[in-house]
Design a protein around this motif. Structure first.
Motif, mmCIF file in Angstrom:
data_model
loop_
_atom_site.group_PDB
_atom_site.id
_atom_site.type_symbol
_atom_site.label_atom_id
_atom_site.label_comp_id
_atom_site.label_asym_id
_atom_site.label_seq_id
_atom_site.Cartn_x
_atom_site.Cartn_y
_atom_site.Cartn_z
ATOM 1 N N LYS A 194 19.739 13.201 5.716
ATOM 2 C CA LYS A 194 20.121 14.606 5.537
ATOM 3 C C LYS A 194 20.239 15.003 4.065
ATOM 4 N N LYS A 195 19.292 14.526 3.261
ATOM 5 C CA LYS A 195 19.261 14.909 1.845
ATOM 6 C C LYS A 195 17.887 14.607 1.262
ATOM 7 N N ARG A 196 17.610 15.250 0.144
ATOM 8 C CA ARG A 196 16.381 14.953 -0.593
ATOM 9 C C ARG A 196 16.519 13.576 -1.243
ATOM 10 N N ILE A 197 15.480 12.780 -1.154
ATOM 11 C CA ILE A 197 15.502 11.462 -1.791
ATOM 12 C C ILE A 197 14.713 11.545 -3.091
ATOM 13 N N VAL A 198 15.413 11.316 -4.195
ATOM 14 C CA VAL A 198 14.766 11.383 -5.506
ATOM 15 C C VAL A 198 14.493 9.974 -6.009
ATOM 16 N N VAL A 199 13.679 9.885 -7.042
ATOM 17 C CA VAL A 199 13.245 8.584 -7.561
ATOM 18 C C VAL A 199 14.437 7.686 -7.886
ATOM 19 N N GLY A 200 15.449 8.244 -8.552
ATOM 20 C CA GLY A 200 16.596 7.437 -8.953
ATOM 21 C C GLY A 200 17.446 6.921 -7.807
ATOM 22 N N ASP A 201 17.254 7.458 -6.602
ATOM 23 C CA ASP A 201 18.064 7.033 -5.448
ATOM 24 C C ASP A 201 17.717 5.630 -4.970
ATOM 25 N N ILE A 202 16.531 5.144 -5.272
ATOM 26 C CA ILE A 202 16.041 3.926 -4.609
ATOM 27 C C ILE A 202 15.722 2.770 -5.549
ATOM 28 N N LEU A 203 15.813 2.973 -6.857
ATOM 29 C CA LEU A 203 15.269 1.990 -7.800
ATOM 30 C C LEU A 203 16.099 0.722 -7.945
ATOM 31 N N PHE A 206 0.816 -1.216 0.000
ATOM 32 C CA PHE A 206 0.000 0.000 0.000
ATOM 33 C C PHE A 206 0.853 1.271 0.000
ATOM 34 N N LEU A 207 2.180 1.124 -0.050
ATOM 35 C CA LEU A 207 3.081 2.263 0.107
ATOM 36 C C LEU A 207 4.008 2.389 -1.105
ATOM 37 N N PRO A 208 3.658 3.232 -2.082
ATOM 38 C CA PRO A 208 4.475 3.373 -3.293
ATOM 39 C C PRO A 208 5.928 3.730 -2.985
ATOM 40 N N PHE A 209 6.827 3.276 -3.855
ATOM 41 C CA PHE A 209 8.266 3.539 -3.767
ATOM 42 C C PHE A 209 8.956 2.745 -2.665
ATOM 43 N N THR A 210 8.269 1.767 -2.057
ATOM 44 C CA THR A 210 8.948 0.875 -1.119
ATOM 45 C C THR A 210 9.314 -0.413 -1.850
ATOM 46 N N ARG A 241 11.896 14.553 -6.755
ATOM 47 C CA ARG A 241 11.843 14.211 -5.339
ATOM 48 C C ARG A 241 10.608 13.344 -5.097
ATOM 49 N N ILE A 242 10.792 12.218 -4.397
ATOM 50 C CA ILE A 242 9.687 11.280 -4.179
ATOM 51 C C ILE A 242 8.541 11.946 -3.424
ATOM 52 N N THR A 267 2.930 7.469 3.255
ATOM 53 C CA THR A 267 4.157 7.285 2.477
ATOM 54 C C THR A 267 4.974 8.571 2.439
ATOM 55 N N ILE A 268 4.290 9.707 2.355
ATOM 56 C CA ILE A 268 4.981 11.000 2.406
ATOM 57 C C ILE A 268 5.723 11.145 3.739
ATOM 58 N N ALA A 269 5.040 10.801 4.834
ATOM 59 C CA ALA A 269 5.673 10.870 6.158
ATOM 60 C C ALA A 269 6.888 9.942 6.227
ATOM 61 N N LEU A 270 6.762 8.758 5.634
ATOM 62 C CA LEU A 270 7.865 7.792 5.629
ATOM 63 C C LEU A 270 9.084 8.363 4.909
ATOM 64 N N PHE A 271 8.879 8.947 3.723
ATOM 65 C CA PHE A 271 10.028 9.439 2.961
ATOM 66 C C PHE A 271 10.583 10.749 3.524
ATOM 67 N N LYS A 272 9.755 11.524 4.186
ATOM 68 C CA LYS A 272 10.294 12.699 4.889
ATOM 69 C C LYS A 272 11.218 12.258 6.025
ATOM 70 N N GLU A 273 10.852 11.174 6.696
ATOM 71 C CA GLU A 273 11.710 10.656 7.760
ATOM 72 C C GLU A 273 13.012 10.091 7.177
ATOM 73 N N ILE A 274 12.922 9.404 6.043
ATOM 74 C CA ILE A 274 14.134 8.888 5.398
ATOM 75 C C ILE A 274 15.042 10.045 4.974
ATOM 76 N N GLU A 275 14.446 11.125 4.479
ATOM 77 C CA GLU A 275 15.238 12.316 4.127
ATOM 78 C C GLU A 275 15.904 12.904 5.367
ATOM 79 N N HIS A 276 15.158 12.965 6.465
ATOM 80 C CA HIS A 276 15.706 13.508 7.716
ATOM 81 C C HIS A 276 16.892 12.675 8.204
ATOM 82 N N LEU A 277 16.753 11.365 8.140
ATOM 83 C CA LEU A 277 17.815 10.477 8.622
ATOM 84 C C LEU A 277 19.062 10.569 7.745
#
Length: 339
Positions: free
Chosen positions: A294-303, A216-220, A326-327, A282-292
């Motif tokens: 210390k950078k913006r997480i873009v689509v190409g970072d995780i594929l 249920f969580l896109p980009f995971t 940015r995801i 999912t937005i909250a999840l990726f904001k936390e990943i960005e916080h941990l």
């Protein structure tokens, strides 16, 4: 089929449940292979709590409760049972978590869909060879040994039926099947085609459907149904020029949670609200990943994680996402589209 039931949990006959297995923590470990830090168990639990509450909201007014399960204990029971099998037997599982803990072989298999979201066949997961080649490789390693399938569960029985037919075709002996959860339709299928030992930890006789939380969580990692095509007798994932695989998550605007995830058809409007809540989580999840990190997480970072993260698409989409987007921005756009 000689069925052994270990620790069965029956629900009252008049009551139905919707089974949600908590798999997000395990799937997010795929981001670690990319050098990313991932949220802790407490944060992940809050995300999955949100999915469970959102699901219960959908079923409000219907006699269905959310049967919320952690994948860890189910996995532990399967592993404990699998450790009892003979050393001459090879453990095979479509769940990497189970396979790796048992020093077995992970079989990359999934239902393949076309761009309309329709299932066209059972084929390989992204990053894996064709299922036939995977099974042929297993056959070459057996040297007259048998295999034991260890799986988290069987819902319709179609995947297990496919695997049993393919192993039979290759002359591979399946000594035993171990299942965490067995649903009635799958039980009927297995009764007709499997005559060896079947160990089941829970029979979900009153369940309307079963979904893992990460779908249920896109980009995971491993989220959604794999988009692919038929090539000869094989069904394979479709890849873009850079090796990116494609999927349709089980929520709007990508997939259809009513048709795919068993949400009540008479509450289609509630399914849209459920999808909005999942996007918000999912937005909250990726904001936390960005916080941990210390950078913006873009689509190409995780594929290219392991397990694979696929690019989420919808059947009406006209073009693929820019890998530099940015995801969080993509998800906010999806949220705005549904509003």
């Amino acid at each position: 089929m000689k069925t052994k039931e270990a620790t069965r949990k029956d629900l009252p006959h008049h009551h139905q449940s919707y089974i949600l297995t908590r798999t997000l923590d395990i799937q997010l470990s795929g981001f670690k292979s990319l050098g990313l830090q991932v949220p802790n168990e407490v944060f992940v639990k809050e995300i999955e709590d949100g999915i469970a509450v959102a699901l219960q909201d959908v079923f409000t007014g219907i006699n269905v409760s959310i049967d919320d399960k952690s994948f860890g204990p189910i996995c532990e029971k399967i592993i404990e049972e699998a450790n009892k099998v003979s050393e001459k037997d090879l453990i095979v599982s479509t769940s990497p978590m189970i396979a790796y803990q048992l020093d077995g072989i992970a079989l990359g298999i999934s239902r393949i869909i076309d761009l309309n979201g329709d299932i066209i066949g059972i084929g390989a997961r992204p990053g894996f060879n064709s299922v036939r080649k995977q099974l042929e490789s297993i056959s070459q390693k057996l040297q007259e040994r048998s295999i034991v399938f260890a799986e988290d569960g069987a819902f319709t029985g179609s995947t297990m039926s496919f695997l049993l037919k393919e192993t039979s075709r290759l002359g591979i002996k399946v000594e035993k099947i171990i299942l965490g959860i067995l649903f009635p339709e799958a039980e009927e299928v297995l009764k007709g085609i499997f005559n060896e030992d079947l160990v089941v930890f829970e029979k979900a006789t009153e369940a309307v459907d079963w979904m893992p939380s990460h779908d249920f969580l896109p980009f995971t990692p491993n989220c959604g149904r794999t988009v692919g095509h038929q090539f000869g007798v094989n069904y394979l994932p479709t890849y873009l020029h850079d090796g990116t695989s494609l999927s349709m998550p089980y929520i709007f605007p990508y997939g259809d949670p009513v048709s795919w995830a068993g949400l009540p058809i008479e509450k289609r409007g509630a399914a849209y609200e459920f999808s909005r809540k999942c996007l918000t989580l999912t937005i909250a999840l990726f904001k936390e990943i960005e916080h941990l990190n210390k950078k913006r997480i873009v689509v190409g970072d995780i594929l290219h994680s392991h397990p694979r993260t696929s690019l989420p698409i919808s059947g009406t989409q006209q073009d693929y996402l820019d890998l530099t987007e940015r995801i969080v921005d993509v998800l906010n756009g999806d949220l705005e589209f549904l509003s």
